[in-house]
Scaffold this motif. Structure first.
Motif, PDB file in Angstrom:
ATOM      1  N   CYS A 167       0.843  -1.198   0.000  1.00 19.97           N
ATOM      2  CA  CYS A 167       0.000   0.000   0.000  1.00 19.97           C
ATOM      3  C   CYS A 167       0.879   1.249   0.000  1.00 19.97           C
ATOM      4  O   CYS A 167       1.552   1.541   0.990  1.00 19.97           O
ATOM      5  CB  CYS A 167      -0.928  -0.004   1.202  1.00 19.97           C
ATOM      6  N   CYS A 168       0.862   1.962  -1.110  1.00 23.91           N
ATOM      7  CA  CYS A 168       1.680   3.170  -1.273  1.00 23.91           C
ATOM      8  C   CYS A 168       0.803   4.407  -1.393  1.00 23.91           C
ATOM      9  O   CYS A 168       1.176   5.391  -2.042  1.00 23.91           O
ATOM     10  CB  CYS A 168       2.558   3.035  -2.514  1.00 23.91           C
ATOM     11  N   GLY A 186      -8.441   5.768   5.482  1.00 24.58           N
ATOM     12  CA  GLY A 186      -9.488   4.864   5.009  1.00 24.58           C
ATOM     13  C   GLY A 186      -9.031   3.813   4.018  1.00 24.58           C
ATOM     14  O   GLY A 186      -9.377   2.627   4.163  1.00 24.58           O
ATOM     15  N   ILE A 187      -8.249   4.196   3.021  1.00 20.45           N
ATOM     16  CA  ILE A 187      -7.831   3.235   1.993  1.00 20.45           C
ATOM     17  C   ILE A 187      -6.885   2.170   2.544  1.00 20.45           C
ATOM     18  O   ILE A 187      -7.113   0.975   2.326  1.00 20.45           O
ATOM     19  CB  ILE A 187      -7.239   3.956   0.769  1.00 20.45           C
ATOM     20  N   PRO A 188      -5.823   2.542   3.283  1.00 19.04           N
ATOM     21  CA  PRO A 188      -4.963   1.493   3.858  1.00 19.04           C
ATOM     22  C   PRO A 188      -5.710   0.561   4.810  1.00 19.04           C
ATOM     23  O   PRO A 188      -5.461  -0.655   4.804  1.00 19.04           O
ATOM     24  CB  PRO A 188      -3.883   2.287   4.605  1.00 19.04           C
ATOM     25  N   VAL A 189      -6.622   1.099   5.589  1.00 14.07           N
ATOM     26  CA  VAL A 189      -7.381   0.262   6.521  1.00 14.07           C
ATOM     27  C   VAL A 189      -8.288  -0.703   5.762  1.00 14.07           C
ATOM     28  O   VAL A 189      -8.393  -1.882   6.112  1.00 14.07           O
ATOM     29  CB  VAL A 189      -8.196   1.142   7.492  1.00 14.07           C
ATOM     30  N   ILE A 229       3.079   2.158   3.610  1.00 14.23           N
ATOM     31  CA  ILE A 229       3.922   3.317   3.886  1.00 14.23           C
ATOM     32  C   ILE A 229       3.164   4.277   4.788  1.00 14.23           C
ATOM     33  O   ILE A 229       2.048   4.706   4.481  1.00 14.23           O
ATOM     34  CB  ILE A 229       4.316   4.040   2.594  1.00 14.23           C
ATOM     35  N   SER A 230       3.769   4.613   5.904  1.00  9.54           N
ATOM     36  CA  SER A 230       3.232   5.610   6.822  1.00  9.54           C
ATOM     37  C   SER A 230       4.165   6.813   6.782  1.00  9.54           C
ATOM     38  O   SER A 230       4.535   7.272   5.702  1.00  9.54           O
ATOM     39  CB  SER A 230       3.113   5.013   8.226  1.00  9.54           C
ATOM     40  N   SER A 231       4.590   7.304   7.928  1.00  8.61           N
ATOM     41  CA  SER A 231       5.472   8.464   7.946  1.00  8.61           C
ATOM     42  C   SER A 231       6.198   8.574   9.269  1.00  8.61           C
ATOM     43  O   SER A 231       5.671   8.178  10.322  1.00  8.61           O
ATOM     44  CB  SER A 231       4.656   9.738   7.708  1.00  8.61           C
ATOM     45  N   VAL A 250      -4.543  -0.793  11.447  1.00  5.54           N
ATOM     46  CA  VAL A 250      -3.985  -1.858  10.604  1.00  5.54           C
ATOM     47  C   VAL A 250      -3.469  -3.004  11.467  1.00  5.54           C
ATOM     48  O   VAL A 250      -3.698  -4.186  11.165  1.00  5.54           O
ATOM     49  CB  VAL A 250      -2.859  -1.296   9.709  1.00  5.54           C
ATOM     50  N   LEU A 251      -2.781  -2.692  12.543  1.00  4.75           N
ATOM     51  CA  LEU A 251      -2.203  -3.725  13.403  1.00  4.75           C
ATOM     52  C   LEU A 251      -3.274  -4.556  14.109  1.00  4.75           C
ATOM     53  O   LEU A 251      -3.032  -5.711  14.461  1.00  4.75           O
ATOM     54  CB  LEU A 251      -1.264  -3.092  14.429  1.00  4.75           C
ATOM     55  N   LYS A 252      -4.456  -3.994  14.289  1.00  4.96           N
ATOM     56  CA  LYS A 252      -5.537  -4.739  14.948  1.00  4.96           C
ATOM     57  C   LYS A 252      -6.038  -5.908  14.100  1.00  4.96           C
ATOM     58  O   LYS A 252      -6.643  -6.840  14.633  1.00  4.96           O
ATOM     59  CB  LYS A 252      -6.690  -3.798  15.283  1.00  4.96           C
TER      60      LYS A 252
END
Length: 221
Positions: A70-71, A91-94, A111-113, A135-137
Motif C-alpha cells: 500500500c503506497c 481509510g484506503i490502507p485500513v 507506507i506511513s510516515s 492496521v495492526l488490529k
C-alpha cells in the motif's frame, strides 16, 4: 516462486518505483493494480482494475494475492479538506488491510510516515498514527509499516515544504552522520527496495524507521 502482488498507489512516486522493481523480480508472475487511472505501463505481468479506491471493500472477490503493498498517500496542498484527506491516508490502507484479513493474504506492507502518532496534535501525524493502530488490529501474519522521512524523487507536482527541507539538508552534513541522521531524506527507490525485501524475508520489526529503510536498501547497492 510464482507470487502475486497487489499494489495500491502504483501511479504515485513510490508505487511506480515499486511496480518497476516487481516487474524485474522473477519471484512475481502477476501484479494486480487497483487505481483510478492507468500507469501507462504495458507488461504481461500487469492486471489493472480501474476503481474508486474509496469503494475498495466492494472488490473482495478480486482482491487476492500473496503480498499487498500500500503506497497510498496525499498532501495538505493536494487535499485541503480534512475529511477527504483522512479517507485517503487512513481509510484506503485500513480497507486494504481488512481485505487482507478476510482473504487470508499473509503479507501487508504499508507506507506511513516518520512522526506518526495517534495522540499527536498535528492532524497529519495523528491520521498516520491512527491508521497504523487500526492496521495492526487486523493481526495479519506479516505486517510491516514503513516510516520514512522526506521522500525524495522527481514528482510531477512541486511541494514547497519539501524544497525547503532539501535545501536545508544540503547545508547540514549532520543529516548524514550525526544525531540528525535519522531525518535524512530517502528516495522512493530505496523505499520500494525495502518493501520488496520485507515481503520476502524474515524481519522481526513491524515498524520500519527511516534509518532501517536506508540500511535495507543500501544492502542491495
Amino acid at each position: 516462486m510464482n507470487k502475486t502482488a497487489i499494489i495500491l498507489g502504483a501511479t504515485g512516486l513510490t508505487g511506480n518505483s515499486l511496480l518497476l522493481q516487481l516487474l524485474e523480480d522473477d519471484r512475481y508472475s502477476r501484479i494486480v493494480l487497483f487505481s483510478r487511472k492507468s500507469t501507462g505501463i504495458q507488461h504481461p505481468k500487469i492486471h489493472e482494475y480501474f476503481i474508486d479506491l474509496f469503494q475498495l471493500s466492494n472488490y473482495k472477490s478480486v482482491f487476492k494475492a500473496d503480498d499487498v503493498f500500500c503506497c497510498i498517500g496525499t498532501t495538505k496542498a493536494k487535499t485541503p479538506n480534512k475529511d477527504t484527506y483522512k479517507a485517503i491516508d487512513y481509510g484506503i490502507p485500513v480497507s486494504a488491510a481488512e481485505l487482507c484479513k478476510k482473504n487470508n493474504i499473509p503479507t501487508f506492507i504499508v507506507i506511513s510516515s516518520m512522526g506518526s502518532n495517534e495522540k499527536s496534535k498535528l492532524f497529519y501525524n495523528r491520521t498516520k498514527g491512527l491508521m497504523e493502530q487500526k492496521v495492526l488490529k487486523f493481526d495479519i501474519k506479516k505486517t510491516h509499516i514503513l516510516q520514512p522521512s522526506l521522500i525524495e524523487g522527481n514528482r510531477k507536482e512541486k511541494r514547497f515544504g519539501e524544497w525547503i527541507f532539501k535545501q536545508l539538508s544540503k547545508a547540514m552534513p549532520l543529516l548524514k552522520v550525526g544525531p540528525l541522521k535519522k531525518y535524512q531524506p530517502v528516495s522512493e527507490n530505496k523505499i520500494a527496495k525495502a518493501m520488496v525485501y520485507l515481503a520476502n524475508a524474515e524481519h522481526k520489526e513491524i515498524r520500519i524507521d527511516n534509518l532501517t529503510i536506508h540500511e535495507i536498501a543500501n544492502s542491495y547497492d
